[in-house]
Write a protein that holds these residues in place. Structure first.
Motif, PDB file in Angstrom:
ATOM      1  N   HIS A 481     -50.422  51.325 -36.847  1.00  0.00           N
ATOM      2  CA  HIS A 481     -50.103  50.808 -38.182  1.00  0.00           C
ATOM      3  C   HIS A 481     -51.188  51.100 -39.212  1.00  0.00           C
ATOM      4  CE1 HIS A 481     -48.418  48.062 -35.014  1.00  0.00           C
ATOM      5  NE2 HIS A 481     -47.346  48.663 -35.488  1.00  0.00           N
ATOM      6  N   GLY A 482     -52.208  51.903 -38.811  1.00  0.00           N
ATOM      7  CA  GLY A 482     -53.135  52.413 -39.815  1.00  0.00           C
ATOM      8  C   GLY A 482     -54.473  51.721 -39.952  1.00  0.00           C
ATOM      9  N   SER A 483     -54.813  50.792 -39.065  1.00  0.00           N
ATOM     10  CA  SER A 483     -56.149  50.186 -39.163  1.00  0.00           C
ATOM     11  C   SER A 483     -57.205  51.254 -38.923  1.00  0.00           C
ATOM     12  CB  SER A 483     -56.320  49.086 -38.116  1.00  0.00           C
ATOM     13  OG  SER A 483     -55.443  48.026 -38.382  1.00  0.00           O
ATOM     14  N   GLN A 484     -58.361  51.076 -39.556  1.00  0.00           N
ATOM     15  CA  GLN A 484     -59.494  51.982 -39.336  1.00  0.00           C
ATOM     16  C   GLN A 484     -60.724  51.128 -39.096  1.00  0.00           C
ATOM     17  OE1 GLN A 484     -59.441  54.308 -42.930  1.00  0.00           O
ATOM     18  NE2 GLN A 484     -57.367  54.972 -42.508  1.00  0.00           N
ATOM     19  N   PHE A 485     -61.595  51.655 -38.253  1.00  0.00           N
ATOM     20  CA  PHE A 485     -62.808  50.921 -37.890  1.00  0.00           C
ATOM     21  C   PHE A 485     -64.009  51.859 -37.977  1.00  0.00           C
ATOM     22  CE2 PHE A 485     -59.157  49.228 -35.672  1.00  0.00           C
ATOM     23  CZ  PHE A 485     -59.264  47.861 -35.837  1.00  0.00           C
ATOM     24  N   ALA A 486     -65.151  51.322 -38.421  1.00  0.00           N
ATOM     25  CA  ALA A 486     -66.392  52.105 -38.476  1.00  0.00           C
ATOM     26  C   ALA A 486     -66.858  52.414 -37.047  1.00  0.00           C
ATOM     27  CB  ALA A 486     -67.449  51.295 -39.218  1.00  0.00           C
ATOM     28  N   PRO A 487     -67.782  53.365 -36.881  1.00  0.00           N
ATOM     29  CA  PRO A 487     -68.275  53.683 -35.543  1.00  0.00           C
ATOM     30  C   PRO A 487     -68.772  52.455 -34.775  1.00  0.00           C
ATOM     31  CG  PRO A 487     -69.037  55.336 -37.082  1.00  0.00           C
ATOM     32  CD  PRO A 487     -68.354  54.279 -37.901  1.00  0.00           C
ATOM     33  N   ASP A 488     -69.337  51.472 -35.505  1.00  0.00           N
ATOM     34  CA  ASP A 488     -69.821  50.268 -34.804  1.00  0.00           C
ATOM     35  C   ASP A 488     -68.728  49.219 -34.630  1.00  0.00           C
ATOM     36  OD1 ASP A 488     -69.409  49.233 -37.311  1.00  0.00           O
ATOM     37  OD2 ASP A 488     -71.471  48.570 -37.636  1.00  0.00           O
ATOM     38  N   GLY A 489     -67.488  49.554 -35.008  1.00  0.00           N
ATOM     39  CA  GLY A 489     -66.353  48.650 -34.773  1.00  0.00           C
ATOM     40  C   GLY A 489     -65.920  47.836 -35.973  1.00  0.00           C
ATOM     41  N   GLU A 490     -66.684  47.816 -37.054  1.00  0.00           N
ATOM     42  CA  GLU A 490     -66.311  47.010 -38.228  1.00  0.00           C
ATOM     43  C   GLU A 490     -64.959  47.472 -38.773  1.00  0.00           C
ATOM     44  OE1 GLU A 490     -67.530  46.518 -42.908  1.00  0.00           O
ATOM     45  OE2 GLU A 490     -68.785  47.722 -41.593  1.00  0.00           O
ATOM     46  N   ALA A 491     -64.093  46.508 -39.118  1.00  0.00           N
ATOM     47  CA  ALA A 491     -62.778  46.876 -39.667  1.00  0.00           C
ATOM     48  C   ALA A 491     -62.949  47.400 -41.087  1.00  0.00           C
ATOM     49  CB  ALA A 491     -61.854  45.671 -39.661  1.00  0.00           C
ATOM     50  N   LEU A 492     -62.327  48.565 -41.358  1.00  0.00           N
ATOM     51  CA  LEU A 492     -62.447  49.193 -42.675  1.00  0.00           C
ATOM     52  C   LEU A 492     -61.153  49.151 -43.458  1.00  0.00           C
ATOM     53  CD1 LEU A 492     -64.304  52.469 -41.586  1.00  0.00           C
ATOM     54  CD2 LEU A 492     -65.335  50.467 -42.674  1.00  0.00           C
ATOM     55  N   ASN A 493     -60.041  49.176 -42.747  1.00  0.00           N
ATOM     56  CA  ASN A 493     -58.740  49.263 -43.428  1.00  0.00           C
ATOM     57  C   ASN A 493     -57.714  48.377 -42.730  1.00  0.00           C
ATOM     58  OD1 ASN A 493     -57.421  50.916 -45.648  1.00  0.00           O
ATOM     59  ND2 ASN A 493     -55.963  51.230 -43.996  1.00  0.00           N
ATOM     60  N   ALA A 494     -56.912  47.675 -43.543  1.00  0.00           N
ATOM     61  CA  ALA A 494     -55.863  46.813 -43.013  1.00  0.00           C
ATOM     62  C   ALA A 494     -54.831  47.648 -42.234  1.00  0.00           C
ATOM     63  CB  ALA A 494     -55.200  46.087 -44.173  1.00  0.00           C
ATOM     64  N   PRO A 495     -54.027  47.035 -41.382  1.00  0.00           N
ATOM     65  CA  PRO A 495     -53.804  45.597 -41.269  1.00  0.00           C
ATOM     66  C   PRO A 495     -54.867  44.822 -40.486  1.00  0.00           C
ATOM     67  CG  PRO A 495     -52.351  46.755 -39.761  1.00  0.00           C
ATOM     68  CD  PRO A 495     -53.018  47.810 -40.597  1.00  0.00           C
TER      69      PRO A 495
END
Ligand code: FES
Length: 505
Positions: A481-495
């Motif tokens: 559904h399009g979530s994105q996460f930084a290399p360290d796991g931080e959420a960058l993009n919803a949902p």
């Protein structure tokens, strides 16, 4: 790895607007979650009408996907009007075109009212027949455009090598602008009308009870509102109802220098699938910029961004050999609804929570249309385009697309059983990420430039699909559904709003 060694950056400057973090409990009439074009368009309409409005964003104001658009403003449906009519019927297709044209007109009116210095201009758009496309497309779209009420004219080609006499449709009075300058003007106008902004404030829940909506943030604060609007690209409030009716696609863009006046200022699209899209942007001094986009693929299903960028560049240079040097390359994500039309309106099952998502690659006009539809729903109880965008609709004629797009989730869960991409973490190169099996678990492992290893769970924190490494953007993408996460796991993009979990040991 992208050119700069970090996440790619579009040519647009950051939105000129800062806001504090939410650090207290507050009440308001309307809370808008997300400060891209959809969120700010809704907030502006409501603030102008005298509503007490609060805008909250997980990052900086206007720092999401709107800052990665190429900002074509058109009421032509990029899936084609023939497809749209066949999918949703003529009345809905007409309503869609009418609402998108109204969205452009509203942007134009806002630009004038706010004296917004954002390079807005009306111009023609050209749809030209690509080599290898079905030659009948142009005639089909000429007829379908007339059916939905959009002016389209036959035109004798476009000023690109090999396409000077290609069958072409001309759509007069379309538009373009500088997206982040426009957002800056909207944000300032909302604040001048009494609106409040909170940046870097991660919303973790939006719940309706007894005609009140409570919005909670990750740092334990709350907003109590009479209504909430979730405009977070993909809605943080949804797991299935809307998420299963749209799919995330990544699209790529490159900007080049171009001598001013060497190409007529217009929007250009070809008829391939995925299609190429081209526009100009005013530059400094004597040269302008040409922005070309395309090479879309389903999120997570390819990890070859640099190759796609090269392919875009090659295509553009063949069509326009006088192109100057490259200025920037970047990617963005679009959400494709299975029946071609975005979801704007009351969140399924709620009376006072509204949602705007499913931009279908036409996010600027969809965002501005959300401003019209949702403000009408809140202020007047209805909108002339409520049915067009109804988030609760069942896409009965799109069953094939629905099944195809949701097969991604099934495939993603099966991947938990598959071996990892590497047999050992020792094989992981600096600056790269990969999925590695560790006993029963799958680990999303990233090694930074110094050689330090970061290990997170490979399970997306939205619904648990298996994330994939994106070398171009240096982030983890979730194909479902399009979530994105930084290399360290931080959420960058919803949902998703929570970081990837700790890797199990
Ligand atoms: Fe839904 Fe990842 S975005 S499971």
């Amino acid at each position: 790895m992208n050119v700069s060694g970090e996440r790619s950056k579009a040519i647009w400057s950051a939105v000129d607007f800062s806001a504090p973090m939410l650090e207290t409990k507050i009440t308001t009439e309307v809370a808008v979650i997300g400060s891209g074009i959809a969120g700010l368009s809704v907030a502006y309409e409501l603030a102008k009408a005298g509503k007490n409005v609060v805008v909250v964003d997980r990052g900086p104001i206007g720092g999401g996907m709107t800052a990665r658009t190429t900002a074509h403003l058109s009421s032509y449906c990029d899936d084609g009007f023939r497809e749209l009519i066949d999918m949703r019927g003529l009345d809905i297709a007409r309503g869609w075109q009418e609402s998108q044209a109204a969205a452009i007109a509203r942007i134009e009116a806002n630009v004038q009212a706010l004296a917004a210095d954002c390079d807005f201009r009306r111009l023609d758009a050209f749809l030209f027949l690509a080599q290898g496309s079905d030659p009948a497309i142009i005639d089909r779209e000429l007829v379908a455009s007339a059916q939905v009420g959009m002016i389209a004219l036959r035109h004798g080609g476009v000023p690109f090598a090999g396409y000077e006499t290609a069958p072409t449709l001309q759509f007069p009075q379309q538009a373009t602008f500088h997206p982040t300058k426009y957002l800056s003007a909207l944000a300032k106008a909302i604040r001048n009308a009494g609106g409040r902004f909170f940046a870097n404030s991660i919303v973790v829940s939006v719940e309706e009870k007894n005609k009140l909506v409570t919005i909670k943030t990750a740092n334990g604060e709350e907003i109590e509102a009479s209504a909430a609007v979730v405009a977070t690209n993909a809605p943080i409030t949804d797991r299935i109802a809307i998420s299963s009716k749209q799919a995330p696609y990544r699209t790529y863009a490159v900007a080049f220098e171009i001598a001013r006046g060497s190409l007529p200022d217009a929007l250009y699209w070809d008829t391939l699938d995925p299609y190429h899209y081209v526009r100009l942007q005013r530059g400094e001094a004597e040269s302008d910029m040409l922005i070309v986009g395309g090479e879309d693929h389903k999120t997570g299903e390819a990890n070859d961004g640099q190759t796609r960028i090269l392919s875009l560049s090659r295509w553009m240079r063949e069509l326009f050999p006088a192109l100057g040097q490259e200025i920037a390359r970047w990617s963005g994500q679009v959400l494709e609804p299975v029946d071609y039309v975005g979801f704007i309106g009351r969140n399924p099952g709620d009376d006072h929570i509204y949602v705007a998502t499913g931009d279908s690659g036409q996010g600027m006009t969809h965002g501005a249309a959300a401003g019209l539809v949702i403000s009408d729903l809140i202020l007047k109880g209805d909108s002339p385009w409520r049915q067009v965008y109804d988030p609760s609709r069942k896409p009965v004629k799109a069953l094939g697309e629905f099944v195809k797009e949701n097969a991604t989730a099934v495939k993603s869960f099966v991947e938990y059983l598959a071996p990892g991409e590497l047999s050992s973490l020792d094989e992981l190169k600096a600056g790269e990420g990969a999925i590695v099996r560790d006993g029963f678990y799958k680990i999303a492992a990233y090694r930074d430039e110094t050689g330090a290893l970061m290990k997170r769970s490979a399970a997306c924190t939205h619904v648990g699909c298996h994330v994939r490494w994106n070398s171009f953007e240096r982030c983890w993408d979730c194909p479902c559904h399009g979530s994105q996460f930084a290399p360290d796991g931080e959420a960058l993009n919803a949902p998703a709003f929570s970081a990837l979990g700790e890797a199990e040991n």
